[in-house]
Design an enzyme around this catalytic site. Structure first.
Site, PDB file in Angstrom:
ATOM      1  N   LYS A 138      12.345 107.597 116.292  1.00 53.84           N
ATOM      2  CA  LYS A 138      12.034 106.162 116.447  1.00 53.84           C
ATOM      3  C   LYS A 138      13.235 105.436 117.049  1.00 53.84           C
ATOM      4  CE  LYS A 138       7.916 106.301 115.032  1.00 53.84           C
ATOM      5  NZ  LYS A 138       6.799 105.913 115.881  1.00 53.84           N
ATOM      6  N   SER A 150      10.104 101.544 113.038  1.00 54.06           N
ATOM      7  CA  SER A 150      10.106 101.666 111.578  1.00 54.06           C
ATOM      8  C   SER A 150      11.392 101.094 111.010  1.00 54.06           C
ATOM      9  CB  SER A 150      10.007 103.154 111.226  1.00 54.06           C
ATOM     10  OG  SER A 150      10.328 103.363 109.872  1.00 54.06           O
ATOM     11  N   TYR A 165      12.405 112.481 112.286  1.00 52.53           N
ATOM     12  CA  TYR A 165      11.388 111.436 112.489  1.00 52.53           C
ATOM     13  C   TYR A 165      12.072 110.083 112.750  1.00 52.53           C
ATOM     14  CZ  TYR A 165       8.130 107.706 111.427  1.00 52.53           C
ATOM     15  OH  TYR A 165       7.407 106.536 111.500  1.00 52.53           O
TER      16      TYR A 165
HETATM   17  P1  NAD Z   1      -1.367 108.117 112.056  1.00 53.25           P
HETATM   18  O1  NAD Z   1      -0.946 109.530 112.052  1.00 53.25           O
HETATM   19  O2  NAD Z   1      -2.530 107.734 111.223  1.00 53.25           O
HETATM   20  O3  NAD Z   1      -1.626 107.631 113.557  1.00 53.25           O
HETATM   21  C1  NAD Z   1      -1.007 108.229 114.662  1.00 53.25           C
HETATM   22  C2  NAD Z   1      -2.108 108.599 115.632  1.00 53.25           C
HETATM   23  O4  NAD Z   1      -1.546 109.157 116.811  1.00 53.25           O
HETATM   24  C3  NAD Z   1      -3.070 109.646 115.076  1.00 53.25           C
HETATM   25  O5  NAD Z   1      -4.378 109.185 115.264  1.00 53.25           O
HETATM   26  C4  NAD Z   1      -2.793 110.905 115.908  1.00 53.25           C
HETATM   27  O6  NAD Z   1      -3.956 111.679 116.059  1.00 53.25           O
HETATM   28  C5  NAD Z   1      -2.290 110.292 117.198  1.00 53.25           C
HETATM   29  N1  NAD Z   1      -1.370 111.114 117.990  1.00 53.25           N
HETATM   30  C6  NAD Z   1      -0.234 111.748 117.558  1.00 53.25           C
HETATM   31  N2  NAD Z   1       0.373 112.366 118.587  1.00 53.25           N
HETATM   32  C7  NAD Z   1      -0.368 112.110 119.692  1.00 53.25           C
HETATM   33  C8  NAD Z   1      -0.242 112.465 121.054  1.00 53.25           C
HETATM   34  N3  NAD Z   1       0.743 113.240 121.503  1.00 53.25           N
HETATM   35  N4  NAD Z   1      -1.186 112.015 121.937  1.00 53.25           N
HETATM   36  C9  NAD Z   1      -2.206 111.246 121.500  1.00 53.25           C
HETATM   37  N5  NAD Z   1      -2.379 110.893 120.224  1.00 53.25           N
HETATM   38  C10 NAD Z   1      -1.469 111.311 119.327  1.00 53.25           C
HETATM   39  O7  NAD Z   1      -0.101 107.239 111.665  1.00 53.25           O
HETATM   40  P2  NAD Z   1       0.007 105.682 111.324  1.00 53.25           P
HETATM   41  O8  NAD Z   1       0.420 105.575 109.913  1.00 53.25           O
HETATM   42  O9  NAD Z   1      -1.177 104.960 111.807  1.00 53.25           O
HETATM   43  O10 NAD Z   1       1.271 105.325 112.205  1.00 53.25           O
HETATM   44  C11 NAD Z   1       1.150 104.759 113.500  1.00 53.25           C
HETATM   45  C12 NAD Z   1       2.522 104.574 114.081  1.00 53.25           C
HETATM   46  O11 NAD Z   1       3.302 103.756 113.227  1.00 53.25           O
HETATM   47  C13 NAD Z   1       3.315 105.866 114.250  1.00 53.25           C
HETATM   48  O12 NAD Z   1       4.068 105.764 115.434  1.00 53.25           O
HETATM   49  C14 NAD Z   1       4.234 105.871 113.053  1.00 53.25           C
HETATM   50  O13 NAD Z   1       5.397 106.610 113.284  1.00 53.25           O
HETATM   51  C15 NAD Z   1       4.535 104.387 112.914  1.00 53.25           C
HETATM   52  N6  NAD Z   1       4.928 103.997 111.556  1.00 53.25           N
HETATM   53  C16 NAD Z   1       4.117 104.282 110.519  1.00 53.25           C
HETATM   54  C17 NAD Z   1       4.488 103.908 109.220  1.00 53.25           C
HETATM   55  C18 NAD Z   1       3.607 104.239 108.035  1.00 53.25           C
HETATM   56  O14 NAD Z   1       4.070 104.147 106.915  1.00 53.25           O
HETATM   57  N7  NAD Z   1       2.351 104.589 108.214  1.00 53.25           N
HETATM   58  C19 NAD Z   1       5.701 103.240 109.008  1.00 53.25           C
HETATM   59  C20 NAD Z   1       6.515 102.949 110.115  1.00 53.25           C
HETATM   60  C21 NAD Z   1       6.106 103.330 111.403  1.00 53.25           C
HETATM   61  C1  UD1 Z   2       8.708 107.047 103.867  1.00 56.39           C
HETATM   62  C2  UD1 Z   2       9.714 107.646 104.810  1.00 56.39           C
HETATM   63  C3  UD1 Z   2       9.983 106.660 105.927  1.00 56.39           C
HETATM   64  C4  UD1 Z   2       8.676 106.300 106.628  1.00 56.39           C
HETATM   65  C5  UD1 Z   2       7.704 105.760 105.580  1.00 56.39           C
HETATM   66  C6  UD1 Z   2       6.363 105.486 106.159  1.00 56.39           C
HETATM   67  C7  UD1 Z   2      11.053 109.177 103.445  1.00 56.39           C
HETATM   68  C8  UD1 Z   2      12.394 109.424 102.838  1.00 56.39           C
HETATM   69  N1  UD1 Z   2      10.918 107.991 104.083  1.00 56.39           N
HETATM   70  O1  UD1 Z   2       9.256 105.841 103.365  1.00 56.39           O
HETATM   71  O2  UD1 Z   2      10.886 107.192 106.870  1.00 56.39           O
HETATM   72  O3  UD1 Z   2       8.899 105.316 107.620  1.00 56.39           O
HETATM   73  O4  UD1 Z   2       7.543 106.729 104.531  1.00 56.39           O
HETATM   74  O5  UD1 Z   2       5.684 106.642 106.500  1.00 56.39           O
HETATM   75  O6  UD1 Z   2      10.166 110.007 103.368  1.00 56.39           O
HETATM   76  N2  UD1 Z   2       7.335 107.875  95.664  1.00 56.39           N
HETATM   77  C9  UD1 Z   2       7.161 108.472  94.436  1.00 56.39           C
HETATM   78  N3  UD1 Z   2       6.249 109.474  94.327  1.00 56.39           N
HETATM   79  C10 UD1 Z   2       5.501 109.937  95.392  1.00 56.39           C
HETATM   80  C11 UD1 Z   2       5.684 109.305  96.643  1.00 56.39           C
HETATM   81  C12 UD1 Z   2       6.620 108.291  96.741  1.00 56.39           C
HETATM   82  O7  UD1 Z   2       7.805 108.097  93.450  1.00 56.39           O
HETATM   83  O8  UD1 Z   2       4.713 110.873  95.215  1.00 56.39           O
HETATM   84  C13 UD1 Z   2       8.297 106.769  95.776  1.00 56.39           C
HETATM   85  C14 UD1 Z   2       9.432 107.068  96.747  1.00 56.39           C
HETATM   86  O9  UD1 Z   2      10.504 107.655  96.075  1.00 56.39           O
HETATM   87  C15 UD1 Z   2       9.756 105.672  97.244  1.00 56.39           C
HETATM   88  C16 UD1 Z   2       8.428 104.909  97.154  1.00 56.39           C
HETATM   89  O10 UD1 Z   2       7.597 105.656  96.284  1.00 56.39           O
HETATM   90  O11 UD1 Z   2      10.646 105.066  96.361  1.00 56.39           O
HETATM   91  C17 UD1 Z   2       7.741 104.780  98.504  1.00 56.39           C
HETATM   92  O12 UD1 Z   2       7.654 106.080  99.072  1.00 56.39           O
HETATM   93  P1  UD1 Z   2       6.882 106.347 100.440  1.00 56.39           P
HETATM   94  O13 UD1 Z   2       5.526 105.773 100.364  1.00 56.39           O
HETATM   95  O14 UD1 Z   2       7.001 107.809 100.721  1.00 56.39           O
HETATM   96  O15 UD1 Z   2       7.689 105.497 101.496  1.00 56.39           O
HETATM   97  P2  UD1 Z   2       9.245 105.548 101.852  1.00 56.39           P
HETATM   98  O16 UD1 Z   2       9.951 106.632 101.159  1.00 56.39           O
HETATM   99  O17 UD1 Z   2       9.781 104.169 101.693  1.00 56.39           O
END
Ligand code: NAD
Ligand code: UD1
Length: 337
Positions: A153, A124, A149
């Site tokens: 990572k 991330s 969290y």
């Molecule tokens: P998500 O929660 O939709 O997907 C994660 C999946 O992993 C889920 O299906 C959950 O059931 C499964 N899981 C969790 N723990 C497990 C375990 N111990 N064994 C087996 N399965 C398990 O999340 P996502 O948004 O698809 O994110 C996927 C990856 O990307 C994660 O590692 C997350 O940290 C990373 N990531 C996500 C974002 C975002 O904004 N969505 C941003 C940066 C990084």
């Molecule tokens: C958040 C996490 C980040 C994670 C990412 C993806 C925090 C501080 N950071 O990023 O670690 O990798 O999600 O899961 O939680 N916002 C609003 N109203 C809302 C929700 C969000 O104004 O109800 C704003 C936030 O202040 C931010 C932007 O929208 O400025 C994006 O927010 P969000 O989608 O939560 O992502 P990040 O905060 O960038």
């Protein structure tokens, strides 16, 4: 040979499994369904016209992993499985470190014992920490994370780095995602957060559908053009395609390397609201609220390394992100339920 996708039933995982199946790869999905629905994989298989092997199980369960590696011929692992709620991680740090860090160690040990050496990890932008200069570039040292969290990572990247130093056969790529949003254009799969969404776009979409009344905009007095935070939003299908490019690039990797996956542009919260209103034809009532703890004013990616090395770049803009989010949300007002 098949690709093992951990967390493949989740949001980004399901879009990546679809892209893999569509290009003809065999896929084994391992997911404990703690934050996903089996229905996501049913829909992926229908869209792709090809089945994946689904294993309901946990990355921390050695017996399950051993059995999986023994009964499937795995060439590479794409590791999405993790807990991902920043706020929750501050309340339950041990669960986050256990699942995300210790779970990855178990997975890597079982990969080693099975002779599987190719690894792609969901990292991330948060690993750059609070003080990194913007745009974020891979040469900036990582660290200074502000939540368990984020630290999970960071620690996992260190585990990969150190394992790659010790084991020359191990090839590993960390993909540092910026802000994934959107859904597959079919509207069949998308983000389905449990409870009240923490992230911006799922919140907006649930206001539009009438599940939530009003969006709170966290902070209107940042030093940005309109006072709201800037983020680098990336369409989840572009992100999924980045994983395929990374997979293809693994054979050229020596040890561990990391790529930013982002679009390279900061978009404000107010711009996101406007773009969603345009795509959906729905008004999004909002109110400026106090800043959210831990939010950074503005960050976006320098994605030139992924552009040149992986031959990957985003092809979908804000309008597509909004169109596809709305299509998914309006077709599935209650998500997969
Ligand atoms: P998500 O929660 O939709 O997907 C994660 C999946 O992993 C889920 O299906 C959950 O059931 C499964 N899981 C969790 N723990 C497990 C375990 N111990 N064994 C087996 N399965 C398990 O999340 P996502 O948004 O698809 O994110 C996927 C990856 O990307 C994660 O590692 C997350 O940290 C990373 N990531 C996500 C974002 C975002 O904004 N969505 C941003 C940066 C990084
Ligand atoms: C958040 C996490 C980040 C994670 C990412 C993806 C925090 C501080 N950071 O990023 O670690 O990798 O999600 O899961 O939680 N916002 C609003 N109203 C809302 C929700 C969000 O104004 O109800 C704003 C936030 O202040 C931010 C932007 O929208 O400025 C994006 O927010 P969000 O989608 O939560 O992502 P990040 O905060 O960038």
């Amino acid at each position: 040979m098949a690709i093992l996708v951990t967390g493949g039933a989740g949001y980004i995982g399901s879009h990546t499994v679809l892209a893999l199946l569509q290009r003809g790869d065999d896929v084994v999905v391992l997911d404990n369904l703690c934050n996903a629905s089996r229905e996501a994989i049913n829909r992926v298989e229908k869209l792709a016209g090809k089945k994946a092997t689904f294993v309901e199980g946990d990355i921390r369960d050695r017996a399950c992993l051993r059995d999986l590696f023994a009964s499937n011929s795995i060439s590479a692992v794409i590791h999405f499985a993790a807990l991902k709620a920043v706020g929750e991680s501050t309340r339950m740090p041990l669960e986050y470190y256990e699942n995300n860090v210790a779970g990855t160690v178990v997975l890597l040990e079982e990969m080693r014992d099975a002779g599987v050496w190719n690894f792609i990890f969901s990292s991330s932008a948060t690993v750059y920490g609070a003080d990194a200069p913007v745009p974020y570039v891979e040469t900036t040292p990582i660290g200074g994370t502000t939540s368990p969290y984020g630290t999970s990572k960071l620690m996992t990247e260190f585990v990969m780095r150190d394992f790659a130093k010790a084991e020359p056969k191990f090839k590993a790529i960390a993909l540092r995602y910026f802000n994934p949003v959107g859904a597959h254009e079919s509207g069949e799969i998308g983000e389905d957060p449990a409870g009240i969404p923490n992230n911006l776009l799922p919140y907006i979409a649930q206001v539009a559908i009438g599940r939530l009344e009003k969006l709170g905009v966290f902070g209107g007095d940042y030093d940005t053009p309109d006072g709201t935070c800037l983020r680098d939003y990336i369409h989840v299908v572009d992100l999924a395609e980045g994983h395929l490019k990374a997979l293809d690039y693994l054979s050229k990797v020596e040890g561990y390397t990391a790529f930013n996956l982002g679009g390279g542009k900061g978009v404000s919260v107010l711009e996101m609201i406007k773009a969603f209103e345009k795509a959906s034809g729905k008004a999004i009532p909002f109110e400026i609220k106090p800043r959210r703890d831990g939010d950074l004013p503005a960050f976006w990616a320098d994605a030139s390394l992924a552009n040149t090395t992986l031959d990957w770049r985003v092809t979908r803009g804000i309008d597509e992100m909004m169109r596809d989010t709305w299509n998914w949300q309006s077709k599935n007002p209650d998500g997969f339920r």
